[in-house]
Write a protein that holds these residues in place. Structure first.
Motif, PDB file in Angstrom:
ATOM      1  N   ALA A   1      39.874  33.634 102.248  1.00 44.39           N
ATOM      2  CA  ALA A   1      39.385  32.525 103.066  1.00 44.39           C
ATOM      3  C   ALA A   1      38.193  31.833 102.423  1.00 44.39           C
ATOM      4  O   ALA A   1      37.969  30.652 102.649  1.00 44.39           O
ATOM      5  N   VAL A   2      37.427  32.565 101.638  1.00 43.91           N
ATOM      6  CA  VAL A   2      36.236  32.021 100.994  1.00 43.91           C
ATOM      7  C   VAL A   2      36.320  32.355  99.509  1.00 43.91           C
ATOM      8  O   VAL A   2      36.361  33.517  99.134  1.00 43.91           O
ATOM      9  N   HIS A   3      36.362  31.321  98.669  1.00 45.28           N
ATOM     10  CA  HIS A   3      36.527  31.521  97.229  1.00 45.28           C
ATOM     11  C   HIS A   3      35.575  30.599  96.485  1.00 45.28           C
ATOM     12  O   HIS A   3      35.557  29.389  96.740  1.00 45.28           O
ATOM     13  N   GLN A   4      34.778  31.148  95.577  1.00 48.50           N
ATOM     14  CA  GLN A   4      33.902  30.312  94.768  1.00 48.50           C
ATOM     15  C   GLN A   4      34.722  29.700  93.634  1.00 48.50           C
ATOM     16  O   GLN A   4      35.337  30.396  92.838  1.00 48.50           O
ATOM     17  N   VAL A   5      34.733  28.376  93.587  1.00 48.35           N
ATOM     18  CA  VAL A   5      35.523  27.629  92.613  1.00 48.35           C
ATOM     19  C   VAL A   5      34.781  27.585  91.277  1.00 48.35           C
ATOM     20  O   VAL A   5      33.581  27.333  91.230  1.00 48.35           O
ATOM     21  N   THR A   6      35.521  27.812  90.196  1.00 50.72           N
ATOM     22  CA  THR A   6      34.961  27.804  88.843  1.00 50.72           C
ATOM     23  C   THR A   6      35.527  26.612  88.062  1.00 50.72           C
ATOM     24  O   THR A   6      36.430  25.916  88.531  1.00 50.72           O
ATOM     25  N   TRP A   7      35.006  26.435  86.854  1.00 54.84           N
ATOM     26  CA  TRP A   7      35.529  25.380  85.982  1.00 54.84           C
ATOM     27  C   TRP A   7      37.036  25.526  85.809  1.00 54.84           C
ATOM     28  O   TRP A   7      37.774  24.547  85.858  1.00 54.84           O
ATOM     29  N   LYS A   8      37.482  26.744  85.599  1.00 50.92           N
ATOM     30  CA  LYS A   8      38.918  26.996  85.397  1.00 50.92           C
ATOM     31  C   LYS A   8      39.734  26.545  86.603  1.00 50.92           C
ATOM     32  O   LYS A   8      40.840  26.025  86.463  1.00 50.92           O
ATOM     33  N   ASP A   9      39.180  26.731  87.797  1.00 49.20           N
ATOM     34  CA  ASP A   9      39.898  26.371  89.022  1.00 49.20           C
ATOM     35  C   ASP A   9      40.124  24.869  89.157  1.00 49.20           C
ATOM     36  O   ASP A   9      40.991  24.437  89.906  1.00 49.20           O
ATOM     37  N   LEU A  10      39.341  24.074  88.451  1.00 53.27           N
ATOM     38  CA  LEU A  10      39.498  22.617  88.553  1.00 53.27           C
ATOM     39  C   LEU A  10      40.882  22.165  88.094  1.00 53.27           C
ATOM     40  O   LEU A  10      41.338  21.087  88.468  1.00 53.27           O
ATOM     41  N   THR A  11      41.572  22.999  87.321  1.00 56.92           N
ATOM     42  CA  THR A  11      42.931  22.649  86.900  1.00 56.92           C
ATOM     43  C   THR A  11      43.890  22.612  88.083  1.00 56.92           C
ATOM     44  O   THR A  11      44.974  22.039  87.980  1.00 56.92           O
ATOM     45  N   ASN A  12      43.493  23.215  89.208  1.00 54.58           N
ATOM     46  CA  ASN A  12      44.338  23.219  90.401  1.00 54.58           C
ATOM     47  C   ASN A  12      44.178  21.945  91.235  1.00 54.58           C
ATOM     48  O   ASN A  12      44.867  21.768  92.234  1.00 54.58           O
ATOM     49  N   ILE A  13      43.264  21.085  90.827  1.00 55.56           N
ATOM     50  CA  ILE A  13      43.025  19.819  91.520  1.00 55.56           C
ATOM     51  C   ILE A  13      43.892  18.756  90.855  1.00 55.56           C
ATOM     52  O   ILE A  13      43.836  18.575  89.640  1.00 55.56           O
ATOM     53  N   ARG A  14      44.670  18.052  91.618  1.00 53.77           N
ATOM     54  CA  ARG A  14      45.578  17.057  91.047  1.00 53.77           C
ATOM     55  C   ARG A  14      44.938  15.681  90.891  1.00 53.77           C
ATOM     56  O   ARG A  14      45.364  14.892  90.075  1.00 53.77           O
ATOM     57  N   SER A  15      43.927  15.401  91.660  1.00 53.83           N
ATOM     58  CA  SER A  15      43.282  14.091  91.620  1.00 53.83           C
ATOM     59  C   SER A  15      42.206  14.032  90.537  1.00 53.83           C
ATOM     60  O   SER A  15      41.273  14.838  90.542  1.00 53.83           O
ATOM     61  N   GLU A  16      42.326  13.066  89.640  1.00 50.66           N
ATOM     62  CA  GLU A  16      41.315  12.897  88.594  1.00 50.66           C
ATOM     63  C   GLU A  16      39.969  12.493  89.206  1.00 50.66           C
ATOM     64  O   GLU A  16      38.924  12.915  88.726  1.00 50.66           O
ATOM     65  N   GLU A  17      40.003  11.695  90.253  1.00 48.36           N
ATOM     66  CA  GLU A  17      38.772  11.291  90.943  1.00 48.36           C
ATOM     67  C   GLU A  17      38.023  12.508  91.466  1.00 48.36           C
ATOM     68  O   GLU A  17      36.813  12.645  91.269  1.00 48.36           O
ATOM     69  N   LEU A  18      38.739  13.409  92.105  1.00 44.51           N
ATOM     70  CA  LEU A  18      38.100  14.607  92.645  1.00 44.51           C
ATOM     71  C   LEU A  18      37.656  15.547  91.523  1.00 44.51           C
ATOM     72  O   LEU A  18      36.576  16.129  91.598  1.00 44.51           O
ATOM     73  N   LYS A  19      38.449  15.695  90.481  1.00 42.26           N
ATOM     74  CA  LYS A  19      38.047  16.535  89.345  1.00 42.26           C
ATOM     75  C   LYS A  19      36.725  16.060  88.765  1.00 42.26           C
ATOM     76  O   LYS A  19      35.834  16.857  88.476  1.00 42.26           O
ATOM     77  N   ARG A  20      36.589  14.737  88.571  1.00 40.89           N
ATOM     78  CA  ARG A  20      35.344  14.190  88.016  1.00 40.89           C
ATOM     79  C   ARG A  20      34.171  14.473  88.954  1.00 40.89           C
ATOM     80  O   ARG A  20      33.092  14.873  88.514  1.00 40.89           O
ATOM     81  N   PHE A  21      34.376  14.280  90.251  1.00 45.07           N
ATOM     82  CA  PHE A  21      33.330  14.533  91.246  1.00 45.07           C
ATOM     83  C   PHE A  21      32.884  15.993  91.190  1.00 45.07           C
ATOM     84  O   PHE A  21      31.690  16.296  91.150  1.00 45.07           O
ATOM     85  N   LEU A  22      33.842  16.908  91.173  1.00 42.09           N
ATOM     86  CA  LEU A  22      33.512  18.335  91.164  1.00 42.09           C
ATOM     87  C   LEU A  22      32.882  18.767  89.848  1.00 42.09           C
ATOM     88  O   LEU A  22      31.925  19.555  89.843  1.00 42.09           O
ATOM     89  N   ALA A  23      33.379  18.248  88.740  1.00 41.51           N
ATOM     90  CA  ALA A  23      32.791  18.578  87.446  1.00 41.51           C
ATOM     91  C   ALA A  23      31.327  18.129  87.408  1.00 41.51           C
ATOM     92  O   ALA A  23      30.461  18.865  86.926  1.00 41.51           O
ATOM     93  N   GLN A  24      31.042  16.962  87.947  1.00 39.17           N
ATOM     94  CA  GLN A  24      29.675  16.475  87.982  1.00 39.17           C
ATOM     95  C   GLN A  24      28.797  17.399  88.832  1.00 39.17           C
ATOM     96  O   GLN A  24      27.664  17.707  88.465  1.00 39.17           O
ATOM     97  N   LYS A  25      29.319  17.866  89.949  1.00 42.22           N
ATOM     98  CA  LYS A  25      28.558  18.766  90.817  1.00 42.22           C
ATOM     99  C   LYS A  25      28.275  20.097  90.113  1.00 42.22           C
ATOM    100  O   LYS A  25      27.218  20.684  90.312  1.00 42.22           O
ATOM    101  N   LEU A  26      29.207  20.561  89.302  1.00 43.16           N
ATOM    102  CA  LEU A  26      29.009  21.826  88.599  1.00 43.16           C
ATOM    103  C   LEU A  26      27.931  21.733  87.518  1.00 43.16           C
ATOM    104  O   LEU A  26      27.331  22.746  87.169  1.00 43.16           O
ATOM    105  N   ILE A  27      27.676  20.523  86.996  1.00 41.78           N
ATOM    106  CA  ILE A  27      26.672  20.403  85.949  1.00 41.78           C
ATOM    107  C   ILE A  27      25.331  19.842  86.443  1.00 41.78           C
ATOM    108  O   ILE A  27      24.351  19.875  85.715  1.00 41.78           O
ATOM    109  N   GLU A  28      25.281  19.336  87.663  1.00 48.16           N
ATOM    110  CA  GLU A  28      24.026  18.777  88.182  1.00 48.16           C
ATOM    111  C   GLU A  28      22.946  19.828  88.292  1.00 48.16           C
ATOM    112  O   GLU A  28      23.151  20.943  88.595  1.00 48.16           O
TER     113      GLU A  28
END
Length: 179
Positions: A152-179
């Motif tokens: 139910a609760v999972h910490q998402v990693t860089w590797k997990d971003l491959t499970n996101i199909r939207s490029e818009e969301l991938k960019r948003f999440l990648a930015q959050k991971l490096i901020e």
């Protein structure tokens, strides 16, 4: 750097074994999105911040829950590891809704004004463990596949971003991971 957390869209409401699509949609639309929070159920467990890992395990054991070690870790992460500014991905059936944590974990007392999910007056049908979020992207869902994680609760990693199909969301999440 913000952490990203996948939270399942089924906080254990409306009784065990009634984990239906209709009930998940009800939780998402009537509660999570409209009232700006995510929740986990376990209504019979009191304020997590007051309990040890062993005590949480005993509460789960007494309700004959399976996977006690994994569930205990998830519960503790929800209460103690998710912080203001972290990203929440509310996941349901290959869709995610994106939120930013406004108010980390809090416990809703039984019978209080915020105990509005408790439609049957019992502890099984409560979702007292909550986090307030500010939904992003106008509450638009994105396609994603986190189905291999049953937690139910999972910490998402860089590797997990491959499970996101939207490029818009991938960019948003990648930015959050490096901020």
């Amino acid at each position: 750097m913000a952490n990203i957390w996948k939270i399942g869209a089924w906080p254990g409401l409306w009784g065990w074994g009634r984990n239906t699509r209709k009930n998940k949609e009800r939780y998402i639309k009537e509660y999570a999105l409209s009232r700006d929070f995510v929740a986990i159920g376990y209504g019979w467990i009191p304020d997590i911040r007051t309990l040890s890992e062993e005590e949480i395990g005993e509460y789960l054991k007494n309700k004959e829950c399976g996977l006690i070690g994994r569930r205990t870790k998830e519960i503790l992460n929800f209460a103690n590891s998710i912080s203001k500014g972290d990203v929440i991905l509310l996941y349901d059936h290959f869709k995610v809704y994106v939120g930013i944590v406004k108010n980390p974990y809090y416990y809703v007392e039984k019978g209080s004004e915020k105990d509005f999910i408790n439609t049957k007056g019992d502890d099984i049908n409560r979702a007292p463990h909550r986090i307030d979020v500010e939904w992003q992207f106008n509450k638009k869902p994105f396609d994603a596949d986190f189905s291999k994680w049953r937690d139910a609760v999972h910490q998402v990693t860089w590797k997990d971003l491959t499970n996101i199909r939207s490029e818009e969301l991938k960019r948003f999440l990648a930015q959050k991971l490096i901020e």
